[in-house]
Enzyme design. Sequence first.
Site, short mmCIF file in Angstrom:
data_model
loop_
_atom_site.label_atom_id
_atom_site.label_comp_id
_atom_site.label_asym_id
_atom_site.label_seq_id
_atom_site.Cartn_x
_atom_site.Cartn_y
_atom_site.Cartn_z
N ASP A 1 0.95 -1.20 -0.02
CA ASP A 1 0.13 0.08 -0.19
C ASP A 1 0.80 1.17 0.13
OD1 ASP A 1 -2.19 1.46 -0.11
OD2 ASP A 1 -2.27 1.69 2.14
N SER A 2 0.47 2.26 -0.73
CA SER A 2 1.34 3.41 -0.79
C SER A 2 1.59 4.43 0.14
CB SER A 2 0.55 4.16 -1.98
OG SER A 2 -0.74 4.67 -1.54
N PHE B 1 -3.28 5.54 2.94
CA PHE B 1 -4.12 5.29 3.93
C PHE B 1 -3.65 6.01 5.28
CE2 PHE B 1 -5.76 2.79 7.73
CZ PHE B 1 -6.88 3.19 7.71
N GLY C 1 -11.08 4.68 -0.06
CA GLY C 1 -11.87 5.71 0.83
C GLY C 1 -13.55 4.98 1.14
N ASP D 1 -8.51 -6.78 1.31
CA ASP D 1 -7.60 -6.99 2.35
C ASP D 1 -8.15 -6.11 3.66
OD1 ASP D 1 -6.83 -3.77 1.64
OD2 ASP D 1 -5.60 -4.33 3.28
N CYS E 1 -13.25 -26.93 11.48
CA CYS E 1 -12.26 -26.12 11.00
C CYS E 1 -10.95 -26.87 10.96
CB CYS E 1 -11.89 -24.69 11.78
SG CYS E 1 -10.75 -23.65 11.38
N CYS F 1 -7.64 -25.29 10.45
CA CYS F 1 -6.61 -24.48 10.90
C CYS F 1 -5.77 -25.29 12.05
CB CYS F 1 -7.22 -23.15 11.30
SG CYS F 1 -7.38 -22.98 13.18
N CYS G 1 -7.55 -24.94 15.40
CA CYS G 1 -8.41 -25.76 15.77
C CYS G 1 -8.20 -27.18 15.72
CB CYS G 1 -9.64 -25.53 14.71
SG CYS G 1 -10.41 -24.06 15.16
N HIS H 1 -5.86 -18.75 13.42
CA HIS H 1 -7.43 -19.07 13.00
C HIS H 1 -8.18 -18.29 12.29
CE1 HIS H 1 -11.37 -20.84 13.78
NE2 HIS H 1 -11.80 -19.38 13.81
#
Length: 377
Positions: A90-91, A94, A222, A272, A310, A312, A315, A341
């Site tokens: 990201d530039s 933000f 935005g 994201d 799950c 993961c 889990c 998770h």
Amino acid sequence: MFKVIKREGRARRGQFSCAHGGVVETPVFMNVGTQGAIKGAVSAHDLKDLKCQIELSNTYHLHLRPGDSVVKALGGLHRMMDWDGPILTDSGGFQVFSLSGLRKITEEGVTFASHIDGRRIFMGPEESMQIQSNLGSDIAMAFDECVENPAPYGYVKQSCERTVRWLQRCKEEHDRLNALPDCLNPGQMLFGINQGGTYEDLRVWSMQESAKIDCDGYGIGGLAVGEETEVMYRILDVTLPYAPEDKPRYLMGVGTPSNIIESVWRGVDFFDCVMPARNARHGKLFTWQGSLNIKNEKYKLDGRPIDEGCGCPTCRSFSRAYLRHLFKAEEMLAMRLAVMHNLWFYNTLMERIRAALDEGVYEDFRNAYSRKLEEKI
RNA sequence: GGGAGCGUUCCCGAGUGGCCAAAGGGGGCAGACUGUAAAUCUGUUGUCGACGACUUCGGUGGUUCGAAUCCACCCGCUCCCA
């Protein structure tokens, strides 16, 4: 390179590829590692186990620490983190929003007072491109101004017009840097960013103007910065028809599982969000029945995994009761297990979204989960 | 044996006559979090038929219009000198 391989209404199932990694299946959720690490003691190696396809880092933060020249000297961000998949940076746009009390904007760019020590940092389109070039990311985001919502029409208009001018400068500088002989990642792509606040005419104008500048994809920025969720959806509805069909659309910083399902429905390909990681660090975990707060007393003796079924790493081995204990005892393992998770959950959510699109049953999927995942259990 | 202190709501700890159900911290309970200044922030934490009432500051009894705060005795604890 990007191609749409299937559609359902406005929703798109696609494939994307860049200088690192293989084919990225979209819609995709990019896992956020702002400073070159996923907060919560999760490494790029862990991301491999969490079905992450793209990692995201931040220009402003890495410029301040350790410094983009340091990252370049270390062989680039991929080498430094030991992540060989795609990276989007990201530039810094933000931070124009999130550090609004610490910066001043001019046509040239933005002067920040470093949030670390207060020293002046100037970042304009050229600086942002240079830094992202040094980081060697696969996708550089254009330097923009993320404006809070709501904001006065007049301000948003002049701001998004400036953001388009900045995009032109980004494009020129990006092309120049990519052509230099010592460029770390000559295949680096550039995504433009749509702005315009909550104003439909500005959004459409911004999209049309940005589309004239040849970018590899387009971010919708935005949004989710103060406006009602329904307003965000309305903006997507009116803006995305003006986004190039053959380029990926990236809804920046969004969002909740429900936001993602609804936005895919409206034609978004990339997402994201810090939410899965931040919420995990604070004990809020996602399940297919809704979200839960693992610190709640009711999990004290709960021997079940966070989410039944799950797969993961958390889990597979640990109970809710154990995780609750780790949070209460402030063991850092609590955060690590929780973050893993939630990232797995988000990456699995995208996997299921793609599967539903593949099978042509996305509308059913949306009906089944958009509301449900907002519930608290 | 002599001397000096202390005992406050789950814990630590402020409070020395009314503005005290009682600061602050911890702990507990709950909530927020959307391109990460977030391991952060917020609310709540005596009881109830709850814009009011009741019970509470080691115990008992006093002084006072009024006490966690003053007095007496009792119980418990700490420290110093022997």
